[in-house]
Design a protein around this motif. Sequence first.
Motif, mmCIF file in Angstrom:
data_model
loop_
_atom_site.group_PDB
_atom_site.id
_atom_site.type_symbol
_atom_site.label_atom_id
_atom_site.label_comp_id
_atom_site.label_asym_id
_atom_site.label_seq_id
_atom_site.Cartn_x
_atom_site.Cartn_y
_atom_site.Cartn_z
ATOM 1 N N SER A 26 1.193 10.362 2.300
ATOM 2 C CA SER A 26 1.474 10.651 0.897
ATOM 3 C C SER A 26 1.090 9.451 0.038
ATOM 4 O O SER A 26 0.905 8.341 0.542
ATOM 5 C CB SER A 26 2.951 10.987 0.698
ATOM 6 N N GLY A 27 0.991 9.699 -1.244
ATOM 7 C CA GLY A 27 0.625 8.655 -2.192
ATOM 8 C C GLY A 27 0.604 9.226 -3.591
ATOM 9 O O GLY A 27 0.990 10.372 -3.807
ATOM 10 N N CYS A 43 -0.559 4.120 -0.081
ATOM 11 C CA CYS A 43 -0.394 5.364 0.661
ATOM 12 C C CYS A 43 0.629 5.138 1.772
ATOM 13 O O CYS A 43 0.602 4.114 2.446
ATOM 14 C CB CYS A 43 -1.734 5.801 1.255
ATOM 15 N N TRP A 56 -10.370 4.517 3.135
ATOM 16 C CA TRP A 56 -10.453 4.921 1.729
ATOM 17 C C TRP A 56 -11.881 5.376 1.496
ATOM 18 O O TRP A 56 -12.828 4.684 1.870
ATOM 19 C CB TRP A 56 -10.108 3.719 0.856
ATOM 20 N N THR A 90 3.039 1.552 5.109
ATOM 21 C CA THR A 90 2.171 1.842 3.966
ATOM 22 C C THR A 90 0.859 1.085 4.146
ATOM 23 O O THR A 90 0.788 0.102 4.892
ATOM 24 C CB THR A 90 2.791 1.392 2.629
ATOM 25 N N CYS A 108 -7.157 8.698 0.477
ATOM 26 C CA CYS A 108 -6.514 7.821 1.455
ATOM 27 C C CYS A 108 -6.594 8.625 2.752
ATOM 28 O O CYS A 108 -6.281 9.818 2.749
ATOM 29 C CB CYS A 108 -5.037 7.621 1.132
#
Length: 190
Positions: A26-27, A43, A56, A90, A108
């Motif tokens: 998630s982000g 992320c 990325w 993260t 991400c």
Amino acid sequence: MTPGNGRPWLPVALLLLQVPGCSSLSGPNSTMGTVGGSLSVQCRYKEKFRETAKYWCKTPCLRDIVVTKEADREVRTGRVSIRDHRADLTFTVTLENLTEDDAGTYRCGMDTSGLPGYMIDLTFRVVVSVSPGELCTPLPHRPDMCFSLSPNIYFLLLVFLEVPVLLSMLSAVLWVNRPQGPWVEVDSAG
């Protein structure tokens, strides 16, 4: 419950929640930076992906812009870096010296190709917006440096500095060019 074609949709929706990796990454949905500045995107991932390579890419993701390997904590490619913070699960992607061409949709991602049960990589979409930089006024004694003024400051300078100076100059011009009144000569001989 069934949609218009009569098929039940709830079991399919519940099945998607059980797919491995669903919501494992998630982000933010979007982020914004200014030309010449930098921005960072964080992320978050699940514990089981701690040793997985992170990356990325800019869609359509034909190649990764920057990618970590299992042992890497931080990798830099040009103006882009990625740092895996395994202690808090993260990874942070930082884009520096932004240009307007950096705007777009990115992902991400985590390389799950070596993990059992995963047929595709896990990714999360992030929309990056880049706005023009702030107005920059060069310093008189250092033309290589500048100070930034917002449009509100320019307005205030115009109203409180430039307008009074212009009005003073106009008053001086009008005073110098004022019509000379009739002179009454006084006879001192008489």
